[in-house]
Design an enzyme around this catalytic site. Structure first.
Site, mmCIF file in Angstrom:
data_model
loop_
_atom_site.group_PDB
_atom_site.id
_atom_site.type_symbol
_atom_site.label_atom_id
_atom_site.label_comp_id
_atom_site.label_asym_id
_atom_site.label_seq_id
_atom_site.Cartn_x
_atom_site.Cartn_y
_atom_site.Cartn_z
ATOM 1 N N TYR A 1 55.830 39.307 30.099
ATOM 2 C CA TYR A 1 57.059 40.073 29.930
ATOM 3 C C TYR A 1 57.749 39.785 28.598
ATOM 4 C CZ TYR A 1 56.597 40.892 34.946
ATOM 5 O OH TYR A 1 56.121 41.251 36.181
ATOM 6 N N ARG B 1 60.692 45.975 38.315
ATOM 7 C CA ARG B 1 60.526 44.512 38.269
ATOM 8 C C ARG B 1 60.332 44.065 36.823
ATOM 9 N NH1 ARG B 1 58.593 39.955 41.206
ATOM 10 N NH2 ARG B 1 56.725 38.966 40.384
ATOM 11 N N HIS C 1 57.235 48.531 40.316
ATOM 12 C CA HIS C 1 56.768 47.454 39.450
ATOM 13 C C HIS C 1 57.400 47.551 38.063
ATOM 14 C CE1 HIS C 1 54.221 44.249 37.987
ATOM 15 N NE2 HIS C 1 53.910 45.002 36.945
ATOM 16 N N LYS D 1 54.255 36.011 47.821
ATOM 17 C CA LYS D 1 52.821 35.865 47.998
ATOM 18 C C LYS D 1 52.506 34.524 48.642
ATOM 19 C CE LYS D 1 51.187 38.902 44.292
ATOM 20 N NZ LYS D 1 50.384 38.986 43.037
ATOM 21 N N HIS E 1 56.653 33.712 40.442
ATOM 22 C CA HIS E 1 55.354 33.469 39.834
ATOM 23 C C HIS E 1 54.933 32.019 40.056
ATOM 24 C CE1 HIS E 1 55.698 37.017 36.769
ATOM 25 N NE2 HIS E 1 55.195 37.390 37.919
ATOM 26 N N ARG F 1 59.199 42.243 44.468
ATOM 27 C CA ARG F 1 58.066 43.153 44.578
ATOM 28 C C ARG F 1 58.341 44.203 45.654
ATOM 29 N NH1 ARG F 1 56.028 37.829 44.415
ATOM 30 N NH2 ARG F 1 54.717 37.380 42.593
#
Length: 296
Positions: free
Chosen positions: A275, A243, A240, A170, A266, A146
């Site tokens: 995706y 990515r 993004h 994250k 994720h 990211r």
């Protein structure tokens, strides 16, 4: 108000970033202002769903997108679930709420030809900014990280011996991503010119501006947009999308979905599955071109 306790809960127990925390608190404060003006109540702990629904109606009428409204209600819902957890309320007023419908945005990745064109364009860069920009593009495409993860990379996160990169994702979750030999070579070339900067105030961070300070998110966005505008007519040209291209191209080449999930950082497979539509489109093309019955 339990905002302080809620804030500590998100920051310390849930490991939310300060930026995410700020967004949650802004949403709560916005609803509190609405509750005061509409219901003369300064405590959102005691509202009913009908009152929250009035806020939703007001947000819709103000022209805010359903996606943004859903995010605001999600913040509110997280707060009420926290109040339930600490037994400050007995019922979550949002326990039966259904999110507003949103149109799914199809993120169109860069094609492999567009990626090759950009990589060819930056390949000969040898000055500080040229090598830095080249490395930024290569890292995005080779790792799928990211934008904020790239900005916060430190020199110590690069493990040359094991050819890997430590990424802080994250909720402060660490993951390790393998690095291609070509990317390792670019990092070494970049580090050489980076070490020649006269003034460096943020020495721990990998990516710096020519003034020696840590790069910022808008600069990284501008770098990607500028380079890809030369080879792509796509409306959105952002980190993004790079990515997205990383994930899509891996899946097109037969990569395992779970492996891509781990590389992207994720928390659930559902997040990675968005995706797959491009991968399926590629499979359909191959199928149509190759199957004997498709020619009839």
């Amino acid at each position: 108000m339990a905002f302080k306790a809620f804030s500590d809960y998100l920051l310390l127990e849930k490991n939310y970033s300060k930026l995410t925390l700020k967004a949650y608190l802004n949403d709560l404060e916005e609803f509190q202002i609405f509750a005061i003006s509409e219901f003369n109540s300064d405590s959102i702990n005691e509202v009913h769903y009908n009152q929250i629904r009035n806020w939703i109606v007001a947000l819709v009428e103000s022209g805010i997108t359903n996606r943004t409204i859903n995010r605001k209600i999600s913040s509110l819902n997280t707060y009420y679930r926290f109040l339930l957890k600490i037994k400050a309320i007995e019922v979550n007023p949002l326990n039966k709420h259904k999110a507003l419908k949103v149109n799914k945005k199809i993120q169109v990745p860069f094609s492999e030809a567009e990626m090759k064109a950009v990589m060819d364009a930056v390949h000969s860069a040898n000055d500080f900014e040229g090598l830095r920009n080249r490395l930024i593009i290569e890292l995005f495409y080779a790792t799928g990280i990211r934008r904020i993860e790239l900005v916060n990379l430190k020199c110590s996160d690069v493990d040359f011996a094991n050819k890997s990169l430590k990424v802080l994702g994250k909720r402060n979750k660490e993951r390790y991503i393998p690095l291609l030999d070509s990317v390792i070579d670019t990092i070494k070339s970049y580090m050489k010119v980076r070490n020649e900067l006269v003034i460096v105030s943020d020495d721990t961070y990998l990516f710096l501006t020519k003034k020696g300070v840590k790069v910022y998110e808008t600069l990284v966005y501008r770098i990607i947009n500028d380079y890809f505008s030369m080879v792509s007519s796509k409306v959105k040209r952002s980190p993004h999308i790079l990515r997205h291209s990383f994930a899509t191209h891996l899946l097109n080449q037969g990569a395992n979905l779970n492996a891509v999930k781990e590389l992207l950082g994720h928390s659930s497979l559902a997040a990675t599955q968005v995706y797959t539509h491009n991968s399926i489109a590629e499979l359909k093309k191959v199928y149509t071109d190759a199957h004997p019955r498709s020619k009839k």
